[in-house]
Design an enzyme around this catalytic site. Structure first.
Site, PDB file in Angstrom:
ATOM      1  N   LEU A  35      -8.998  11.034   7.662  1.00 16.41           N
ATOM      2  CA  LEU A  35      -9.665   9.830   8.323  1.00 16.41           C
ATOM      3  C   LEU A  35     -11.229   9.692   7.943  1.00 16.41           C
ATOM      4  CD1 LEU A  35      -8.253   9.870  12.011  1.00 16.41           C
ATOM      5  CD2 LEU A  35      -7.575   8.734  10.126  1.00 16.41           C
ATOM      6  N   HIS A  39     -11.398   4.108   9.266  1.00 14.69           N
ATOM      7  CA  HIS A  39     -10.629   4.335  10.255  1.00 14.69           C
ATOM      8  C   HIS A  39     -11.139   4.323  11.614  1.00 14.69           C
ATOM      9  CE1 HIS A  39      -8.595   6.441   6.805  1.00 14.69           C
ATOM     10  NE2 HIS A  39      -7.650   5.765   6.940  1.00 14.69           N
ATOM     11  N   GLY A 149      -7.258  -2.660   8.615  1.00 15.11           N
ATOM     12  CA  GLY A 149      -8.752  -3.035   7.655  1.00 15.11           C
ATOM     13  C   GLY A 149      -8.792  -4.065   6.833  1.00 15.11           C
TER      14      GLY A 149
HETATM   15  P1  AMP Z   1      -4.922   4.156   5.274  1.00 14.60           P
HETATM   16  O1  AMP Z   1      -5.111   5.618   6.233  1.00 14.60           O
HETATM   17  O2  AMP Z   1      -5.537   4.318   4.051  1.00 14.60           O
HETATM   18  O3  AMP Z   1      -3.320   3.812   5.196  1.00 14.60           O
HETATM   19  O4  AMP Z   1      -5.663   3.007   6.196  1.00 14.60           O
HETATM   20  C1  AMP Z   1      -5.208   2.882   7.594  1.00 14.60           C
HETATM   21  C2  AMP Z   1      -6.100   1.531   8.061  1.00 14.60           C
HETATM   22  O5  AMP Z   1      -7.486   1.693   7.986  1.00 14.60           O
HETATM   23  C3  AMP Z   1      -5.529   0.572   7.247  1.00 14.60           C
HETATM   24  O6  AMP Z   1      -5.274  -0.670   8.313  1.00 14.60           O
HETATM   25  C4  AMP Z   1      -6.743   0.245   6.259  1.00 14.60           C
HETATM   26  O7  AMP Z   1      -6.971  -1.076   5.706  1.00 14.60           O
HETATM   27  C5  AMP Z   1      -7.875   0.848   7.171  1.00 14.60           C
HETATM   28  N1  AMP Z   1      -9.200   1.110   6.346  1.00 14.60           N
HETATM   29  C6  AMP Z   1      -9.024   2.082   5.074  1.00 14.60           C
HETATM   30  N2  AMP Z   1     -10.090   2.180   4.539  1.00 14.60           N
HETATM   31  C7  AMP Z   1     -11.089   1.160   5.438  1.00 14.60           C
HETATM   32  C8  AMP Z   1     -12.376   0.673   5.184  1.00 14.60           C
HETATM   33  N3  AMP Z   1     -13.276   1.313   4.346  1.00 14.60           N
HETATM   34  N4  AMP Z   1     -12.959   0.097   6.234  1.00 14.60           N
HETATM   35  C9  AMP Z   1     -12.131  -0.564   7.117  1.00 14.60           C
HETATM   36  N5  AMP Z   1     -10.913  -0.194   7.240  1.00 14.60           N
HETATM   37  C10 AMP Z   1     -10.296   0.486   6.227  1.00 14.60           C
END
Ligand code: AMP
Length: 281
Positions: A35, A39, A149
C-alpha cells in the site's frame, strides 16, 4: 487501534452483517497490497462517504499473465496494516488464494468492448481476471460503495460496466490519481525501479500532461501522440505498449480531442511496466 484481519468469506459476512443491520453504510477498497498514499486516499474517501471502510488485500493470480510479475509482486502485510490503521480502516479482508478460487472454480466474468483497446490487447486475460475477482469481492462484501483509482482508468470503467450489467447494488466511485512530487503516479510497481529508472519515469506524466494541453488546443492526435512516443524513447523508456487518445466512456481511440477525452499510455522501463493517463480539458 488495530485493524481486524479476516481470511474467510464467512467471517467477512458475519462481521459486516451487524453493521448493515444497524444501518451503517459500508465502503469497500479492493487492493493488491504494498500500500501507498494512492490506496490510502481511497480509504480516506470511503471513510468520508461511508460509516465503515473495509479494505481488501488479494494478489489475484488470474489477472497476471504467464510472463508477468505474480511471484515477484511486493507483499508486506505488516507494513500495510500499519498504514490501514493510520487511516482508521474498520476491517481488512485478506483471503488466501484457495478461499477465492477453491478447487473446481470454473467461472469467469468478461466485459466486452471496453477491454478491446489500451491495456486489453497487451495483457490478454487481465481484465477477465480483474472483473472476476472484483465481482466476487463485491458480492462477498455487498458494500454500498466501492472505490477504485483513476490511475487504472480502464479498470475503473470495466468495473463500472460490470456493476451496471450485473445489477450489483453498489455505487462505483473513482478516486483521483495520487502522484509523487515529480508527477509520477504512485504505484506498488514503482518499488521495482532503480534510482536511475525512477528519475526517467517522471517523463511519462510530463509528456502526457503536455500532450493533453496540445490536444485541448485542437492538435491532431497522430502528430501529438507520436511526439509523446519519441519523448518516451528519448527519456530512456525501453518499450512502448501504447500512447492513445480515447474517449472516457467507451475508451475508443479518437483522431482529435472531444468532450470527455483522455490520453493514455503504457510503457516499460526495463522490466517494469508503467501506465498513466491525463484528462484533456
Ligand atoms: P492495486 O493495489 O495496484 O491493485 O490498486 C488498488 C486500487 O488502488 C486500484 O483501484 C487502483 O486504481 C488504486 N490506485 C493505485 N495507485 C493509485 C494512485 N496513485 N492514485 C489513486 N489510486 C490508486
Amino acid at each position: 487501534m488495530r485493524v481486524p484481519v479476516l481470511r474467510s468469506v464467512a467471517d467477512l459476512r458475519a462481521a459486516l452483517a451487524p453493521w448493515r443491520h444497524a444501518g451503517e453504510t459500508i465502503g469497500l477498497v479492493p487492493t493488491m497490497g504494498a500500500l501507498h498514499e494512492g490506496h490510502l486516499s481511497l480509504v480516506r474517501l470511503a471513510k468520508a462517504e461511508c460509516r465503515r471502510a473495509v479494505a481488501t488485500i488479494f494478489v489475484n493470480p488470474s489477472q497476471f499473465g504467464a510472463n508477468e510479475d505474480l511471484s515477484a509482486y511486493p507483499r508486506d502485510e505488516a507494513a500495510d496494516l500499519k498504514l490501514l490503521d493510520s487511516v482508521e480502516t474498520d476491517l481488512l479482508f485478506a483471503p488466501a488464494v484457495e478461499e477465492i478460487y477453491p478447487p473446481g472454480f470454473a467461472t469467469t466474468v468478461t466485459v466486452a468492448g471496453l477491454t478491446e483497446h489500451l491495456c486489453g490487447p497487451h495483457r490478454p486475460g487481465h481484465f477477465a481476471g480483474v472483473a472476476t475477482v472484483v465481482t466476487k469481492l463485491l458480492t462477498q462484501a455487498l458494500p454500498d460503495q466501492a472505490y477504485f483509482g483513476e490511475k487504472d482508468f480502464q479498470q475503473l470503467q470495466v468495473i463500472r460496466r460490470l456493476a451496471r450489467d450485473l445489477d450489483l447494488p453498489v455505487a462505483i466511485r473513482g478516486g483521483a490519481t495520487m502522484r509523487g512530487v515529480d508527477g509520477l503516479a504512485l504505484s506498488s510497481r514503482n518499488r521495482y525501479l532503480t534510482a536511475e529508472d525512477r528519475a526517467k519515469a517522471a517523463a511519462l506524466p510530463r509528456l502526457l500532461r503536455e500532450a493533453a494541453k496540445r490536444l485541448a488546443g485542437g492538435g491532431e492526435a497522430d502528430a501529438v501522440l507520436s511526439e509523446v512516443r519519441q519523448g518516451l524513447t528519448t527519456a530512456g523508456f525501453t518499450r512502448i505498449d501504447y500512447v492513445t487518445l480515447a474517449d472516457e466512456a467507451a475508451l475508443q481511440p479518437l483522431p482529435r480531442a472531444a468532450a470527455g477525452s483522455r490520453v493514455f499510455a503504457a510503457a516499460w522501463l526495463g522490466r517494469t511496466r508503467l501506465i498513466d493517463n491525463w484528462p484533456v480539458k
